[in-house]
Write a protein that holds these residues in place. Sequence first.
Motif, PDB file in Angstrom:
ATOM      1  N   LEU A  49       0.819  -1.252  -0.222  1.00  0.00           N
ATOM      2  CA  LEU A  49       0.078   0.080   0.392  1.00  0.00           C
ATOM      3  C   LEU A  49       0.782   1.382  -0.082  1.00  0.00           C
ATOM      4  N   TYR A  50       1.584   1.146   1.219  1.00  0.00           N
ATOM      5  CA  TYR A  50       2.294   2.352   0.765  1.00  0.00           C
ATOM      6  C   TYR A  50       3.841   2.625   0.069  1.00  0.00           C
ATOM      7  N   THR A  51       3.758   0.896  -0.775  1.00  0.00           N
ATOM      8  CA  THR A  51       4.701   1.699  -1.791  1.00  0.00           C
ATOM      9  C   THR A  51       4.144   2.220  -3.129  1.00  0.00           C
ATOM     10  N   GLN A  52       2.739   1.559  -3.471  1.00  0.00           N
ATOM     11  CA  GLN A  52       1.992   1.930  -3.880  1.00  0.00           C
ATOM     12  C   GLN A  52       1.680   3.353  -4.497  1.00  0.00           C
ATOM     13  N   LEU A  53       1.310   4.252  -3.272  1.00  0.00           N
ATOM     14  CA  LEU A  53       0.595   5.853  -2.324  1.00  0.00           C
ATOM     15  C   LEU A  53       1.677   6.470  -2.418  1.00  0.00           C
ATOM     16  N   LEU A  54       3.068   6.442  -2.360  1.00  0.00           N
ATOM     17  CA  LEU A  54       4.143   6.554  -2.306  1.00  0.00           C
ATOM     18  C   LEU A  54       5.494   6.982  -3.037  1.00  0.00           C
ATOM     19  N   GLY A  55       4.770   5.549  -3.722  1.00  0.00           N
ATOM     20  CA  GLY A  55       6.221   5.070  -3.661  1.00  0.00           C
ATOM     21  C   GLY A  55       7.574   4.561  -3.396  1.00  0.00           C
ATOM     22  N   GLY A  56       8.005   3.742  -3.875  1.00  0.00           N
ATOM     23  CA  GLY A  56       9.177   3.251  -2.830  1.00  0.00           C
ATOM     24  C   GLY A  56      10.364   3.998  -1.847  1.00  0.00           C
ATOM     25  N   ALA A  57      11.046   4.422  -1.889  1.00  0.00           N
ATOM     26  CA  ALA A  57      11.739   5.432  -0.271  1.00  0.00           C
ATOM     27  C   ALA A  57      10.821   6.430   0.058  1.00  0.00           C
ATOM     28  N   GLU A  58       9.602   6.753  -0.324  1.00  0.00           N
ATOM     29  CA  GLU A  58       8.655   7.424   0.270  1.00  0.00           C
ATOM     30  C   GLU A  58       8.061   6.696   1.184  1.00  0.00           C
ATOM     31  N   GLY A  59       7.337   5.305   0.299  1.00  0.00           N
ATOM     32  CA  GLY A  59       6.900   4.626   1.478  1.00  0.00           C
ATOM     33  C   GLY A  59       7.792   3.979   2.310  1.00  0.00           C
ATOM     34  N   ARG A  60       8.887   3.770   1.773  1.00  0.00           N
ATOM     35  CA  ARG A  60       9.731   2.756   2.955  1.00  0.00           C
ATOM     36  C   ARG A  60      10.216   4.015   4.364  1.00  0.00           C
ATOM     37  N   ARG A  61       9.617   5.291   3.566  1.00  0.00           N
ATOM     38  CA  ARG A  61      10.482   5.762   5.790  1.00  0.00           C
ATOM     39  C   ARG A  61       9.202   6.167   6.308  1.00  0.00           C
ATOM     40  N   ALA A  62       7.430   6.654   4.945  1.00  0.00           N
ATOM     41  CA  ALA A  62       6.325   6.463   6.413  1.00  0.00           C
ATOM     42  C   ALA A  62       6.013   5.268   6.781  1.00  0.00           C
ATOM     43  N   LEU A  63       6.881   4.635   6.182  1.00  0.00           N
ATOM     44  CA  LEU A  63       6.363   3.192   6.986  1.00  0.00           C
ATOM     45  C   LEU A  63       7.160   2.525   7.921  1.00  0.00           C
ATOM     46  N   SER A  64       7.956   2.972   7.762  1.00  0.00           N
ATOM     47  CA  SER A  64       9.052   3.371   9.255  1.00  0.00           C
ATOM     48  C   SER A  64       8.317   3.624  10.495  1.00  0.00           C
ATOM     49  N   GLU A  65       8.121   4.522  10.254  1.00  0.00           N
ATOM     50  CA  GLU A  65       7.002   5.637  10.912  1.00  0.00           C
ATOM     51  C   GLU A  65       6.493   5.184  11.736  1.00  0.00           C
ATOM     52  N   LEU A  66       5.130   4.327  10.431  1.00  0.00           N
ATOM     53  CA  LEU A  66       4.078   4.346  10.949  1.00  0.00           C
ATOM     54  C   LEU A  66       4.575   3.136  12.294  1.00  0.00           C
ATOM     55  N   SER A  67       5.111   2.511  11.423  1.00  0.00           N
ATOM     56  CA  SER A  67       5.646   0.677  12.479  1.00  0.00           C
ATOM     57  C   SER A  67       6.222   1.345  14.306  1.00  0.00           C
ATOM     58  N   HIS A  68       7.001   2.378  14.245  1.00  0.00           N
ATOM     59  CA  HIS A  68       7.240   2.712  15.501  1.00  0.00           C
ATOM     60  C   HIS A  68       6.195   3.527  16.271  1.00  0.00           C
ATOM     61  N   PHE A  69       5.347   4.266  15.731  1.00  0.00           N
ATOM     62  CA  PHE A  69       3.590   4.600  16.105  1.00  0.00           C
ATOM     63  C   PHE A  69       2.806   3.411  16.632  1.00  0.00           C
ATOM     64  N   VAL A  70       2.579   2.156  15.780  1.00  0.00           N
ATOM     65  CA  VAL A  70       1.767   1.662  15.987  1.00  0.00           C
ATOM     66  C   VAL A  70       2.878   0.233  17.027  1.00  0.00           C
ATOM     67  N   ARG A  71       3.778   0.198  17.609  1.00  0.00           N
ATOM     68  CA  ARG A  71       4.631  -0.760  17.949  1.00  0.00           C
ATOM     69  C   ARG A  71       4.398   0.367  19.313  1.00  0.00           C
ATOM     70  N   THR A  72       4.494   0.897  19.302  1.00  0.00           N
ATOM     71  CA  THR A  72       5.092   2.655  20.696  1.00  0.00           C
ATOM     72  C   THR A  72       3.143   2.592  21.310  1.00  0.00           C
ATOM     73  N   LEU A  73       2.395   2.773  20.700  1.00  0.00           N
ATOM     74  CA  LEU A  73       1.102   2.495  21.249  1.00  0.00           C
ATOM     75  C   LEU A  73       1.045   1.030  22.077  1.00  0.00           C
ATOM     76  N   ARG A  74       1.199  -0.239  21.026  1.00  0.00           N
ATOM     77  CA  ARG A  74       0.790  -0.946  21.380  1.00  0.00           C
ATOM     78  C   ARG A  74       1.094  -1.134  22.899  1.00  0.00           C
ATOM     79  N   HIS A  75       2.690  -0.918  22.996  1.00  0.00           N
ATOM     80  CA  HIS A  75       3.478  -1.530  23.950  1.00  0.00           C
ATOM     81  C   HIS A  75       2.722  -1.023  24.977  1.00  0.00           C
ATOM     82  N   CYS A  76       1.992   0.593  25.581  1.00  0.00           N
ATOM     83  CA  CYS A  76       1.885   1.335  26.494  1.00  0.00           C
ATOM     84  C   CYS A  76      -0.045   1.434  26.654  1.00  0.00           C
ATOM     85  N   ALA A  77      -0.443  -0.838  26.173  1.00  0.00           N
ATOM     86  CA  ALA A  77      -1.692  -0.324  26.154  1.00  0.00           C
ATOM     87  C   ALA A  77      -1.830  -1.455  26.986  1.00  0.00           C
TER      88      ALA A  77
END
Length: 168
Positions: A49-77
């Motif tokens: 989804l991210y690479t389709q909508l943003l392209g490879g490099a930008e998708g990878r960068r945004a997905l990394s931040e999404l991953s960090h956000f969800v992991r952090t949120l999940r950790h405190c839940a």
Amino acid sequence: MTIRIGDINGHNGCYFDRVPEKLVLEGYRRWLAGYDTGSVTPWEMSWALYTQLLGGAEGRRALSELSHFVRTLRHCAACPLSSFPFGAHHVCRDECLALGLIAALQHDDAAAASACLDAMSCPARRAEVREAAAGFADTLAGLRQHLLPIPVHAIEDVLARAGHATVH
């Protein structure tokens, strides 16, 4: 509890078709599903989804931040985070709060961000969740992916409708 997106922002249908909202909502759903199922398939779907909508490099960068956000949120839940299946045109409380938080950070809406953080995270982890969310929000903004604002009264309405005192 099910909330229609049109109920919180006054827009029907097109909200889910907007790229910024799709990146946050579908990214959140898929990344969380990867944790919940123990399968990498939802994470691969996020990557697609991210690479389709943003392209490879930008998708990878945004997905990394999404991953960090969800992991952090999940950790405190204190209890499991909720989400609807991919592509659903409804949002649950936790999805509303995730969208609201990212939108609030992008629009410098301190009241909405605070309402989301108070409902999503325990007080001891609030700053950590905010930092992870801000990294994701800033990355999306840097990629010209700005969410529509979600006013604090809409967040408060979602919390009142949810009718439970679960705090993450």
